[in-house]
Motif scaffolding. Sequence first.
Motif, PDB file in Angstrom:
ATOM      1  N   LEU A  35      17.738  31.952  29.516  1.00 58.71           N
ATOM      2  CA  LEU A  35      18.504  31.093  30.429  1.00 58.71           C
ATOM      3  C   LEU A  35      19.901  30.833  29.874  1.00 58.71           C
ATOM      4  O   LEU A  35      20.861  30.714  30.632  1.00 58.71           O
ATOM      5  CB  LEU A  35      17.773  29.771  30.665  1.00 58.71           C
ATOM      6  CG  LEU A  35      16.671  29.787  31.723  1.00 58.71           C
ATOM      7  CD1 LEU A  35      16.015  28.413  31.817  1.00 58.71           C
ATOM      8  CD2 LEU A  35      17.212  30.199  33.093  1.00 58.71           C
ATOM      9  N   GLN A  36      20.029  30.759  28.529  1.00 61.33           N
ATOM     10  CA  GLN A  36      21.344  30.548  27.939  1.00 61.33           C
ATOM     11  C   GLN A  36      22.258  31.739  28.222  1.00 61.33           C
ATOM     12  O   GLN A  36      23.452  31.574  28.503  1.00 61.33           O
ATOM     13  CB  GLN A  36      21.228  30.336  26.427  1.00 61.33           C
ATOM     14  CG  GLN A  36      22.539  29.910  25.771  1.00 61.33           C
ATOM     15  CD  GLN A  36      23.079  28.603  26.354  1.00 61.33           C
ATOM     16  OE1 GLN A  36      22.382  27.604  26.440  1.00 61.33           O
ATOM     17  NE2 GLN A  36      24.354  28.620  26.768  1.00 61.33           N
ATOM     18  N   ASP A  37      21.703  32.954  28.182  1.00 63.47           N
ATOM     19  CA  ASP A  37      22.489  34.140  28.549  1.00 63.47           C
ATOM     20  C   ASP A  37      23.005  34.012  29.976  1.00 63.47           C
ATOM     21  O   ASP A  37      24.162  34.340  30.266  1.00 63.47           O
ATOM     22  CB  ASP A  37      21.621  35.409  28.467  1.00 63.47           C
ATOM     23  CG  ASP A  37      21.225  35.779  27.055  1.00 63.47           C
ATOM     24  OD1 ASP A  37      21.993  35.469  26.127  1.00 63.47           O
ATOM     25  OD2 ASP A  37      20.142  36.370  26.889  1.00 63.47           O
ATOM     26  N   ILE A  38      22.133  33.539  30.857  1.00 67.88           N
ATOM     27  CA  ILE A  38      22.494  33.418  32.275  1.00 67.88           C
ATOM     28  C   ILE A  38      23.548  32.333  32.460  1.00 67.88           C
ATOM     29  O   ILE A  38      24.493  32.490  33.241  1.00 67.88           O
ATOM     30  CB  ILE A  38      21.232  33.132  33.110  1.00 67.88           C
ATOM     31  CG1 ILE A  38      20.275  34.334  33.020  1.00 67.88           C
ATOM     32  CG2 ILE A  38      21.588  32.851  34.570  1.00 67.88           C
ATOM     33  CD1 ILE A  38      18.880  34.056  33.521  1.00 67.88           C
ATOM     34  N   ILE A  39      23.411  31.235  31.734  1.00 64.56           N
ATOM     35  CA  ILE A  39      24.415  30.159  31.765  1.00 64.56           C
ATOM     36  C   ILE A  39      25.773  30.707  31.315  1.00 64.56           C
ATOM     37  O   ILE A  39      26.808  30.475  31.955  1.00 64.56           O
ATOM     38  CB  ILE A  39      23.977  28.977  30.873  1.00 64.56           C
ATOM     39  CG1 ILE A  39      22.797  28.250  31.517  1.00 64.56           C
ATOM     40  CG2 ILE A  39      25.141  28.021  30.616  1.00 64.56           C
ATOM     41  CD1 ILE A  39      22.126  27.233  30.603  1.00 64.56           C
ATOM     42  N   ASN A  40      25.753  31.456  30.207  1.00 62.73           N
ATOM     43  CA  ASN A  40      27.004  32.008  29.671  1.00 62.73           C
ATOM     44  C   ASN A  40      27.650  32.981  30.653  1.00 62.73           C
ATOM     45  O   ASN A  40      28.878  32.999  30.807  1.00 62.73           O
ATOM     46  CB  ASN A  40      26.738  32.725  28.348  1.00 62.73           C
ATOM     47  CG  ASN A  40      26.300  31.771  27.240  1.00 62.73           C
ATOM     48  OD1 ASN A  40      26.488  30.562  27.351  1.00 62.73           O
ATOM     49  ND2 ASN A  40      25.699  32.316  26.200  1.00 62.73           N
ATOM     50  N   LYS A  41      26.848  33.786  31.312  1.00 68.98           N
ATOM     51  CA  LYS A  41      27.384  34.823  32.199  1.00 68.98           C
ATOM     52  C   LYS A  41      27.908  34.241  33.510  1.00 68.98           C
ATOM     53  O   LYS A  41      28.915  34.703  34.043  1.00 68.98           O
ATOM     54  CB  LYS A  41      26.314  35.874  32.485  1.00 68.98           C
ATOM     55  CG  LYS A  41      26.856  37.120  33.174  1.00 68.98           C
ATOM     56  CD  LYS A  41      25.847  38.236  33.154  1.00 68.98           C
ATOM     57  CE  LYS A  41      26.447  39.538  33.645  1.00 68.98           C
ATOM     58  NZ  LYS A  41      27.465  40.097  32.730  1.00 68.98           N
ATOM     59  N   THR A  42      27.214  33.224  34.028  1.00 64.96           N
ATOM     60  CA  THR A  42      27.599  32.675  35.334  1.00 64.96           C
ATOM     61  C   THR A  42      28.599  31.537  35.240  1.00 64.96           C
ATOM     62  O   THR A  42      29.318  31.271  36.200  1.00 64.96           O
ATOM     63  CB  THR A  42      26.359  32.145  36.080  1.00 64.96           C
ATOM     64  OG1 THR A  42      25.764  31.083  35.307  1.00 64.96           O
ATOM     65  CG2 THR A  42      25.342  33.244  36.322  1.00 64.96           C
TER      66      THR A  42
END
Length: 202
Positions: A35-42
Amino acid sequence: MMRIIDSNNTNPSLLLLLAAAEELIREKGCRATTLQDIINKTGLSKGAIYHYVSSKDELFGLILQSKVKAMNDSFQEAIARAMKSNDSNAPFLAVAQGLHESSKESSAYNSIFIYLLSQKENPAIAKILAQLQQYSRETTIQWIKSGQQEKAIPHSVDPAKMADLFLIFTYGLRVQNLIAPTSTAIDSAYLYHMIMTTLKQQ
């Protein structure tokens, strides 16, 4: 309970969330994507993401549902064109093309499906899979009924039973393409031929 995507939902944050997660899955795989990857990307906050889903796995389930919805949208658009051109087979070509694309080894759909299936003993994931199965089955039943209305499918075909057979085949195709992606010559044209032959023999 997993959120059901509304047919008219064009919320840009939700679309961004789905697209970013899918891209990360293709790059890193399901297990490595966080989820942290997704937070960083979006650039979305954790609170914004939790507005739509309660976990990474639920987000993955939502991606699968969005793919079924996209295939359904293509089917409905093909029906509209078929009514103008009298080509009643076009909607099922759209289904065959969507199925072929989503079952490829490199497809995010295929990766997510196998990832979730491998964790079915987790009650939360089992629920996501059950909801996806119900959504996919109901959508497939509607495809068959639409085909019957357009006289592309005989009325002797039982929509529910045929939907079950269709899903059994698609699940098998996904596993086959994951285990031995180069061992099959099944392309979208062959899938279309198989679908129409099966339907018309009923």
